[in-house]
Write a protein that holds these residues in place. Structure first.
Motif: not given
Length: 202
Positions: A162, A165, A169-170, A172, A174-176
């Motif tokens: 989190w 991300a 600024r990507t 959240v 998907r990143s987690c």
């Protein structure tokens, strides 16, 4: 009176200050910090889970985890310093050639900083590695210790995903998910292979 507004700079209604921020500058240290934290978390946790697959003593897990923290932080710092220094040399060489050909001044504010990347990666690695160490430190029961370490790593992976991300600024979710699944796989593979080798006659 209507002429007074002619000298004002028009500002788009939907334009925000955040849109003007150059995230490429932030990425110079953000990439190193995020990678360092995830690497410290996953590598030390996987090492401790691997040791926990064959050793039940808390001292063994913590000792191996601490060794992984020190070795990993030093390795991460050296790797980032060498990598970013090489990148800096390449960009400086390119700037010199461009300046010689065009006689224009180049902006040096966005050049990579080896020392900043070095410190960010090393400190972030230590921060990530501390999580599994603290989770296992005071728990004597072997099975409970493995469960607590796994739970702590799961929470930390989501938090780090989190943070990365949010700062970059990507997306959240998907990143987690990417960070969480990758961490679980690393721990599971290390635990399973170490358990297999430890139970064999090798």
């Amino acid at each position: 009176m209507a002429e007074q507004n002619d000298f004002k700079i028009p500002i788009p209604e939907n334009k925000s200050i955040d849109e003007d921020f150059d995230y490429s500058q932030r990425g110079q240290w953000l990439r190193a910090a995020v990678l360092g934290a995830n690497d410290g978390l996953v590598s030390v946790a996987s090492l401790m889970m691997g040791v926990g697959a064959v050793k039940h003593e808390v001292k063994a897990m913590v000792l191996f985890g601490f060794a992984g923290l020190v070795a990993g932080a030093c390795s991460m710092a050296i790797r980032e310093f060498v990598s970013v220094s090489s990148q800096l040399d390449i960009e400086m060489s390119h700037m010199r050639r461009t300046r010689a050909n065009t006689k224009e001044r180049e902006n040096t504010e966005q050049l990579p900083n080896p020392v900043l990347a070095d410190l960010a990666s090393a400190l972030a690695f230590i921060l990530g590695a501390i999580v599994p160490l603290l989770a296992a430190l005071f728990i004597v029961n072997h099975k409970l210790r493995l469960a607590v370490v796994t739970a702590a790593i799961t929470v930390a992976l989501v938090v780090f995903g989190w943070i990365g991300a949010f700062l970059g600024r990507t997306p959240v979710v998907r990143s987690c998910v990417r960070v969480l699944v990758g961490g679980w796989m690393a721990m599971a593979i290390t635990f399973g292979l170490t358990k297999l080798i430890g139970s064999s006659s090798l």
